[in-house]
Design an enzyme around this catalytic site. Structure first.
Site: not given
Length: 140
Positions: A85, A91-92, A98-99
């Site tokens: 995101n 929605h981060q 990051h994954f």
């Protein structure tokens, strides 16, 4: 936006905050998510601090997808999501690329793992799509 000094993920990479490390290379760090939505939910982060994927230098991306693939296999789940995101509206929560590697347990349906609704933008005409295509193509 989170500063480098106060970034939760940068502190994890530096060992200032403990984590359950799964993988590490010169450019990435992978660890278990402490708020998992499924068994085996983990994260892959670049060591380089960048808020969004578009801020991450290309030379810092080489290990990300291979690590996601390796972790997805390690979960043992046949089905899984790789989620990334960018920005609050998307929605981060943590301002560091990051994954998420999120297993989808067999037979769980929408009861476990990532639950995604995929609304189709039916109001977009072929002309609208063509215009978007042309705009994007001109920026590449």
């Amino acid at each position: 936006m989170t500063s480098l000094a106060s970034c939760l993920f940068c502190k994890i990479v530096k060992g200032e905050i403990p984590s359950m490390k799964l993988l590490e290379t010169d450019t990435i760090y992978a660890f278990m998510d402490i708020g998992p939505i499924a068994k085996g939910h983990c994260l892959v982060i670049p060591k380089y601090h960048a808020a969004k994927l578009s801020d991450l230098p290309d030379d810092q991306m080489n290990d990300i997808l291979p690590a996601c693939k390796q972790l997805a296999k390690a979960t043992g789940a046949e089905d899984y999501n790789i989620l990334q995101n960018n920005g609050r509206a998307a929605h981060q929560i943590v301002d560091h690329v990051h994954f998420h590697v999120i297993p989808k347990p067999a037979g769980a349906g929408d009861k476990a793992g990532l639950v995604v609704g995929w609304p189709t933008q039916t109001e977009l005409s072929k002309e609208d799509i063509t215009k978007s295509f042309e705009e994007m193509k001109s920026r590449l």
